[in-house]
Design a protein around this motif. Structure first.
Motif, PDB file in Angstrom:
ATOM      1  N   GLN A 188       0.808  -1.219   0.000  1.00  0.00           N
ATOM      2  CA  GLN A 188       0.000   0.000   0.000  1.00  0.00           C
ATOM      3  C   GLN A 188       0.844   1.273   0.000  1.00  0.00           C
ATOM      4  OE1 GLN A 188      -3.287   0.266  -0.485  1.00  0.00           O
ATOM      5  NE2 GLN A 188      -3.225  -1.961  -0.793  1.00  0.00           N
ATOM      6  N   MET A 209       0.790   3.426  -3.145  1.00  0.00           N
ATOM      7  CA  MET A 209      -0.274   4.386  -3.453  1.00  0.00           C
ATOM      8  C   MET A 209       0.105   5.811  -3.092  1.00  0.00           C
ATOM      9  SD  MET A 209      -2.451   2.413  -4.812  1.00  0.00           S
ATOM     10  CE  MET A 209      -1.073   1.358  -5.321  1.00  0.00           C
ATOM     11  N   GLN A 265      -8.480  -1.560  -8.640  1.00  0.00           N
ATOM     12  CA  GLN A 265      -8.456  -2.578  -7.595  1.00  0.00           C
ATOM     13  C   GLN A 265      -9.758  -3.378  -7.583  1.00  0.00           C
ATOM     14  OE1 GLN A 265      -7.563   0.152  -4.371  1.00  0.00           O
ATOM     15  NE2 GLN A 265      -5.499  -0.710  -4.133  1.00  0.00           N
ATOM     16  N   THR A 267       0.546  -6.186  -5.302  1.00  0.00           N
ATOM     17  CA  THR A 267       0.045  -5.762  -3.992  1.00  0.00           C
ATOM     18  C   THR A 267      -1.011  -6.728  -3.473  1.00  0.00           C
ATOM     19  OG1 THR A 267       0.462  -3.445  -4.541  1.00  0.00           O
ATOM     20  CG2 THR A 267      -1.095  -3.876  -2.753  1.00  0.00           C
TER      21      THR A 267
END
Length: 215
Positions: free
Chosen positions: A83, A86, A102, A132
């Motif tokens: 994460q 991002m 996503q 991810t």
């Protein structure tokens, strides 16, 4: 513009292949697709192949290999950064599109890797999002390779056919007329790319692009 096009169309074949490979690789591995779309460079490689600067097979091989390798690196980046990815600058202002990607990955699974290859934004982020999400690499690689192969062959072929059109214009109307036409085409490509990048910051519902087309 005509000077730039003239340089691109007369670069040595090896340089065309090197630049093409780096651009396509970096688009998926390093997110530079937000700045310089690898697809545009791949099309130009097809044009160069038609003009005899390099072979069509070599252009296709470089584009396909760079696409598959770039996606694989993007997958590893996503797998190891998670994460935190991002929060990098190219993605900070594109959170709506990221959430869309996503959700699409969650619904489609591995086929989203193949389908995402055909949309500029998804092409740049889908490999990292698959990493991810801890998608098994074997499944990722299968759809990554399929997407890289079909996309690479398609875009280089488009460039090859465009190069043939350029040659006909040059033969009929002269070199400068052909360069002018090529310049107009590149301007049109640039305008389309800019509009795509601007749309990345909008809600998908605002421009009717909720997801890539279904298989």
């Amino acid at each position: 513009m005509t000077g730039l096009v003239d340089q691109l169309l007369n670069a040595p074949g090896w340089l065309v292949l090197v630049v093409t490979g780096l651009a396509v690789f970096a688009e998926d591995a390093l997110f530079v697709g937000f700045v310089v779309p690898g697809e545009t460079v791949a099309v130009l490689a097809g044009v160069a192949a038609e003009r005899g600067q390099t072979s069509l097979a070599a252009a296709m091989a470089v584009v396909v290999a760079a696409a598959v390798a770039g996606d694989s690196v993007g997958y590893e980046v996503g797998k190891h950064l998670g994460q935190r990815l991002m929060r990098i600058r190219p993605l900070v202002h594109r959170q709506r599109r990221i959430r869309q990607a996503q959700d699409y990955l969650a619904r489609r699974g591995a086929p989203a890797v193949f389908l995402g290859r055909w949309t500029a934004f998804f092409r740049a982020v889908m490999p990292a999002l698959a990493g991810t999400a801890r998608m098994p690499y074997g499944r990722f690689l299968a759809f990554n390779a399929l997407g890289g192969l079909t996309w690479g062959v398609a875009v280089v072929t488009v460039g090859y056919l465009a190069g043939a059109s350029y040659a006909r214009v040059e033969h009929t109307f002269g070199r400068y007329a052909a360069l002018a036409v090529a310049g107009i085409v590149l301007v049109a490509v640039a305008v389309i790319a800019i509009r795509r990048h601007r749309s990345d910051t909008r809600d998908p519902a605002d421009h009717g692009c909720a997801e890539p087309p279904s298989a």
